[in-house]
Design a protein around this motif. Structure first.
Motif, PDB file in Angstrom:
ATOM      1  N   ASP A 267      61.216 -53.752  13.944  1.00 22.78           N
ATOM      2  CA  ASP A 267      61.207 -55.093  13.353  1.00 22.78           C
ATOM      3  C   ASP A 267      61.396 -55.019  11.838  1.00 22.78           C
ATOM      4  OD1 ASP A 267      60.827 -56.079  15.845  1.00 22.78           O
ATOM      5  OD2 ASP A 267      58.671 -56.486  15.622  1.00 22.78           O
ATOM      6  N   ALA A 268      60.776 -54.009  11.225  1.00 22.44           N
ATOM      7  CA  ALA A 268      60.850 -53.896   9.766  1.00 22.44           C
ATOM      8  C   ALA A 268      62.229 -53.419   9.301  1.00 22.44           C
ATOM      9  CB  ALA A 268      59.780 -52.917   9.283  1.00 22.44           C
ATOM     10  N   LEU A 269      62.829 -52.537  10.076  1.00 20.76           N
ATOM     11  CA  LEU A 269      64.064 -51.888   9.613  1.00 20.76           C
ATOM     12  C   LEU A 269      65.332 -52.516  10.170  1.00 20.76           C
ATOM     13  CD1 LEU A 269      62.953 -48.159  10.042  1.00 20.76           C
ATOM     14  CD2 LEU A 269      63.185 -49.379   7.891  1.00 20.76           C
ATOM     15  N   GLY A 270      65.200 -53.318  11.208  1.00 16.24           N
ATOM     16  CA  GLY A 270      66.395 -53.871  11.852  1.00 16.24           C
ATOM     17  C   GLY A 270      67.282 -52.739  12.325  1.00 16.24           C
ATOM     18  N   GLY A 271      68.581 -52.902  12.136  1.00 20.90           N
ATOM     19  CA  GLY A 271      69.534 -51.892  12.595  1.00 20.90           C
ATOM     20  C   GLY A 271      69.380 -50.559  11.872  1.00 20.90           C
ATOM     21  N   TYR A 272      68.702 -50.551  10.732  1.00 18.36           N
ATOM     22  CA  TYR A 272      68.575 -49.306   9.965  1.00 18.36           C
ATOM     23  C   TYR A 272      67.604 -48.317  10.604  1.00 18.36           C
ATOM     24  CZ  TYR A 272      71.267 -51.415   6.235  1.00 18.36           C
ATOM     25  OH  TYR A 272      72.281 -51.984   5.509  1.00 18.36           O
ATOM     26  N   PHE A 273      66.831 -48.774  11.636  1.00 15.98           N
ATOM     27  CA  PHE A 273      65.852 -47.841  12.223  1.00 15.98           C
ATOM     28  C   PHE A 273      66.545 -46.618  12.798  1.00 15.98           C
ATOM     29  CE2 PHE A 273      65.834 -47.614  16.885  1.00 15.98           C
ATOM     30  CZ  PHE A 273      66.742 -48.605  17.219  1.00 15.98           C
ATOM     31  N   ARG A 274      67.787 -46.800  13.224  1.00 10.21           N
ATOM     32  CA  ARG A 274      68.518 -45.669  13.820  1.00 10.21           C
ATOM     33  C   ARG A 274      68.656 -44.503  12.848  1.00 10.21           C
ATOM     34  NH1 ARG A 274      70.799 -49.627  16.857  1.00 10.21           N
ATOM     35  NH2 ARG A 274      71.127 -49.025  19.021  1.00 10.21           N
ATOM     36  N   GLU A 275      68.719 -44.818  11.557  1.00 13.44           N
ATOM     37  CA  GLU A 275      68.891 -43.760  10.563  1.00 13.44           C
ATOM     38  C   GLU A 275      67.837 -42.670  10.703  1.00 13.44           C
ATOM     39  OE1 GLU A 275      71.333 -43.196   8.488  1.00 13.44           O
ATOM     40  OE2 GLU A 275      72.340 -44.920   9.370  1.00 13.44           O
ATOM     41  N   PHE A 276      66.606 -43.094  11.064  1.00  9.60           N
ATOM     42  CA  PHE A 276      65.539 -42.099  11.130  1.00  9.60           C
ATOM     43  C   PHE A 276      65.658 -41.205  12.365  1.00  9.60           C
ATOM     44  CE2 PHE A 276      63.777 -44.969   8.010  1.00  9.60           C
ATOM     45  CZ  PHE A 276      63.293 -44.067   7.072  1.00  9.60           C
ATOM     46  N   THR A 277      66.498 -41.578  13.292  1.00  8.23           N
ATOM     47  CA  THR A 277      66.718 -40.668  14.424  1.00  8.23           C
ATOM     48  C   THR A 277      67.724 -39.573  14.054  1.00  8.23           C
ATOM     49  OG1 THR A 277      68.495 -41.957  15.405  1.00  8.23           O
ATOM     50  CG2 THR A 277      66.260 -42.517  16.083  1.00  8.23           C
ATOM     51  N   PHE A 278      68.369 -39.736  12.903  1.00 11.48           N
ATOM     52  CA  PHE A 278      69.287 -38.681  12.440  1.00 11.48           C
ATOM     53  C   PHE A 278      68.630 -37.805  11.375  1.00 11.48           C
ATOM     54  CE2 PHE A 278      72.444 -42.357  12.945  1.00 11.48           C
ATOM     55  CZ  PHE A 278      72.609 -42.109  14.282  1.00 11.48           C
ATOM     56  N   ALA A 279      67.309 -37.911  11.211  1.00 11.47           N
ATOM     57  CA  ALA A 279      66.652 -37.185  10.125  1.00 11.47           C
ATOM     58  C   ALA A 279      66.856 -35.679  10.270  1.00 11.47           C
ATOM     59  CB  ALA A 279      65.165 -37.508  10.120  1.00 11.47           C
ATOM     60  N   LYS A 280      66.803 -35.050   9.141  1.00  8.14           N
ATOM     61  CA  LYS A 280      67.050 -33.610   9.075  1.00  8.14           C
ATOM     62  C   LYS A 280      66.005 -32.832   9.888  1.00  8.14           C
ATOM     63  CE  LYS A 280      66.976 -30.396   5.171  1.00  8.14           C
ATOM     64  NZ  LYS A 280      68.246 -29.709   5.072  1.00  8.14           N
ATOM     65  N   LYS A 281      66.466 -31.769  10.550  1.00  8.60           N
ATOM     66  CA  LYS A 281      65.554 -30.871  11.253  1.00  8.60           C
ATOM     67  C   LYS A 281      65.471 -29.564  10.471  1.00  8.60           C
ATOM     68  CE  LYS A 281      66.617 -32.597  15.857  1.00  8.60           C
ATOM     69  NZ  LYS A 281      67.363 -32.320  17.093  1.00  8.60           N
ATOM     70  N   VAL A 282      64.359 -28.894  10.560  1.00  5.48           N
ATOM     71  CA  VAL A 282      64.213 -27.604   9.874  1.00  5.48           C
ATOM     72  C   VAL A 282      63.580 -26.587  10.820  1.00  5.48           C
ATOM     73  CG1 VAL A 282      64.009 -28.520   7.531  1.00  5.48           C
ATOM     74  CG2 VAL A 282      61.960 -28.244   8.938  1.00  5.48           C
ATOM     75  N   THR A 283      63.808 -25.308  10.498  1.00  7.30           N
ATOM     76  CA  THR A 283      63.165 -24.225  11.246  1.00  7.30           C
ATOM     77  C   THR A 283      61.757 -24.036  10.709  1.00  7.30           C
ATOM     78  OG1 THR A 283      65.289 -23.141  11.460  1.00  7.30           O
ATOM     79  CG2 THR A 283      63.358 -21.797  11.894  1.00  7.30           C
ATOM     80  N   THR A 284      60.777 -24.075  11.581  1.00  4.39           N
ATOM     81  CA  THR A 284      59.399 -23.869  11.119  1.00  4.39           C
ATOM     82  C   THR A 284      58.874 -22.496  11.527  1.00  4.39           C
ATOM     83  OG1 THR A 284      58.558 -24.914  13.109  1.00  4.39           O
ATOM     84  CG2 THR A 284      58.842 -26.326  11.181  1.00  4.39           C
ATOM     85  N   GLY A 285      59.602 -21.768  12.339  1.00 12.76           N
ATOM     86  CA  GLY A 285      59.153 -20.432  12.725  1.00 12.76           C
ATOM     87  C   GLY A 285      59.940 -19.927  13.921  1.00 12.76           C
ATOM     88  N   TRP A 286      59.474 -18.821  14.492  1.00  7.92           N
ATOM     89  CA  TRP A 286      60.113 -18.214  15.672  1.00  7.92           C
ATOM     90  C   TRP A 286      59.039 -17.921  16.701  1.00  7.92           C
ATOM     91  CZ3 TRP A 286      65.438 -17.124  16.150  1.00  7.92           C
ATOM     92  CH2 TRP A 286      66.186 -17.507  15.038  1.00  7.92           C
ATOM     93  N   THR A 287      59.360 -18.085  17.953  1.00  9.84           N
ATOM     94  CA  THR A 287      58.351 -17.871  18.995  1.00  9.84           C
ATOM     95  C   THR A 287      57.952 -16.398  19.054  1.00  9.84           C
ATOM     96  OG1 THR A 287      60.080 -17.555  20.652  1.00  9.84           O
ATOM     97  CG2 THR A 287      59.165 -19.779  20.437  1.00  9.84           C
ATOM     98  N   ASP A 288      56.740 -16.171  19.526  1.00 11.76           N
ATOM     99  CA  ASP A 288      56.202 -14.817  19.630  1.00 11.76           C
ATOM    100  C   ASP A 288      55.468 -14.728  20.964  1.00 11.76           C
ATOM    101  OD1 ASP A 288      54.867 -12.462  19.432  1.00 11.76           O
ATOM    102  OD2 ASP A 288      54.069 -12.810  17.424  1.00 11.76           O
TER     103      ASP A 288
END
Ligand code: SAM
Length: 385
Positions: free
Chosen positions: A319-340
């Protein structure tokens, strides 16, 4: 806002990283394309330097133990193209069927050598015979499927240039195939790392446009180093457990960072701040996805909240973002570690090239921190292709 959470306010242009909750300003104009800094490797500092081993022999019977290889990257002789001058060579069979049968014998042997998470990148071209293409790559795919292999990709190697061809009534051939196949569905695959390196973050697709390497003198490498590198980055784990054979896998987390170079993303961030949206709102958008923020019945981990409150948060954010809410589904991903897996002891991932020729694959494997094994009837044969 009516959600049952205590909101933490977003600072203008400073979006927190959910993984560690530390707000930080990311000046994306300063981040190089591909953002290599965001692709940490598992710690291999305690391991011996990568090793190389060459075995003189036949690709169909290799003196290596079961489940000892993580990835096969190779280019067999193509059907009826070249005589390598050895009685056991593959490539000069009388028929396409005979050739495919020889390749299937190879695949059977490589299946034995692969760990359960292993796979094969097989570079193969087609052959004209009696004025018709023989459809060799397709025949290999069909036979491999019949033998229980999964054909995961047929990658096109699109060549920037090629040798002139004498034919006047057909187009010159400017592509080959790289078939990615695996015996099992759960093979190791680092699409995230590959996409950062080759796709600026997005899946770069199954056409690899590559020229031949220039520094091979008169003996052109039949495939460029980049081909081996792409395959290794995609499908050879940097480190594997010596006890259970399970590879370390990249752990990826989504952040709330958008790329402010995109005007829509910039506007989405402004709106989020103006409307007082919280980290929890952004996480709820990301958990529910683009299709319908109000309908999520289940949600991904990371929000720490039940699905009802996630739906409420997502609806508020929408409701707050209207059509712009989709932008947050494209947010950057980062590597936080590797499984062990928790066991002691690790080894480097192992790349095998059973038709090693001049050793292009081995060279790239060592450069990328993997152990390398090459097999050939004539290793380092000067005439390859
Ligand atoms: C297309 S070349 C590989 C070139 C290699 N990718 C490179 O970068 O130099 C094919 C190689 O397969 C080898 N070969 C042919 N039949 C073989 C067999 N049955 N077992 C092992 N190697 C074989 C040839 O000696 C030749 O070096």
């Amino acid at each position: 806002m009516t959600a049952d959470v205590e909101p933490s306010r977003l600072e203008p242009q400073v979006l927190p990283l959910f993984a560690d909750r530390t707000p930080r300003v990311v000046d994306l104009d300063q981040v190089p394309a591909g953002d290599a800094a965001e692709v940490p490797k598992p710690d291999t500092s305690g391991l011996p330097a990568p090793t190389q081993r060459v075995i003189v022999g036949d690709a169909r019977k290799i003196d290596l133990p079961d489940a000892s290889v993580d990835l096969v990257v190779t280019s067999p002789p193509y059907w009826k193209k070249r005589d390598y001058g050895h009685a056991n060579q593959i490539g000069l069979e009388d028929t396409p069927q005979g050739f495919v049968s020889a390749i299937m014998d190879c695949l059977e042997e490589w299946r034995r050598l692969l760990r359960p998470t292993g796979s094969v990148f097989l570079n193969v071209g087609d052959t004209y015979h009696k004025r018709s293409l023989m459809g060799i790559p397709g025949r290999i795919e069909a036979a491999a499927m019949d033998a229980g292999w999964l054909i995961r990709n047929r990658i096109i190697w699109a060549k920037e240039k090629g040798m002139p061809e004498p034919a006047k009534n057909r187009l010159a051939n400017r592509h080959e195939y790289i078939i990615h196949l695996s015996p099992r569905p759960n093979y190791y695959y680092d699409l995230f790392g590959y996409s950062i390196e080759y796709g600026n973050g997005a899946n770069p697709g199954d056409v690899w446009t590559m020229g031949l390497d220039r520094n091979m003198g008169a003996h052109l490498a039949p495939y460029p180093r980049e081909l081996a590198r792409r395959a290794i980055v995609l499908a050879c784990p940097p480190a594997v457990c010596t006890t259970c054979g399970v590879p370390s896998e990249r752990i990826v987390a989504r952040t709330a960072q958008l790329d402010p170079r995109r005007p829509q993303a910039k506007r989405a961030m402004q709106l989020a701040v103006e409307k007082g949206l919280t980290e929890a709102h952004i996480a709820a958008i990301q958990a529910t996805g683009v299709s319908d923020a109000g309908k999520a019945l289940s949600f991904q981990t990371g929000t720490g909240r039940n699905s009802k409150s996630v739906q409420t948060l997502a609806k508020e954010a929408k409701d707050a973002l209207g059509g712009y809410f989709r932008e947050f589904t494209f947010a950057k991903k980062v590597t936080t570690g590797w499984t062990d897996c928790g066991h002691e002891g690790r080894t480097r991932g192992v790349v095998l090239d059973p038709f090693m020729g001049t050793g292009t694959t081995l060279q790239v494997a060592l450069q990328t921190g993997r152990d390398a094994i090459g097999v050939d009837l004539n290793p380092l044969a000067p005439e390859v292709g």
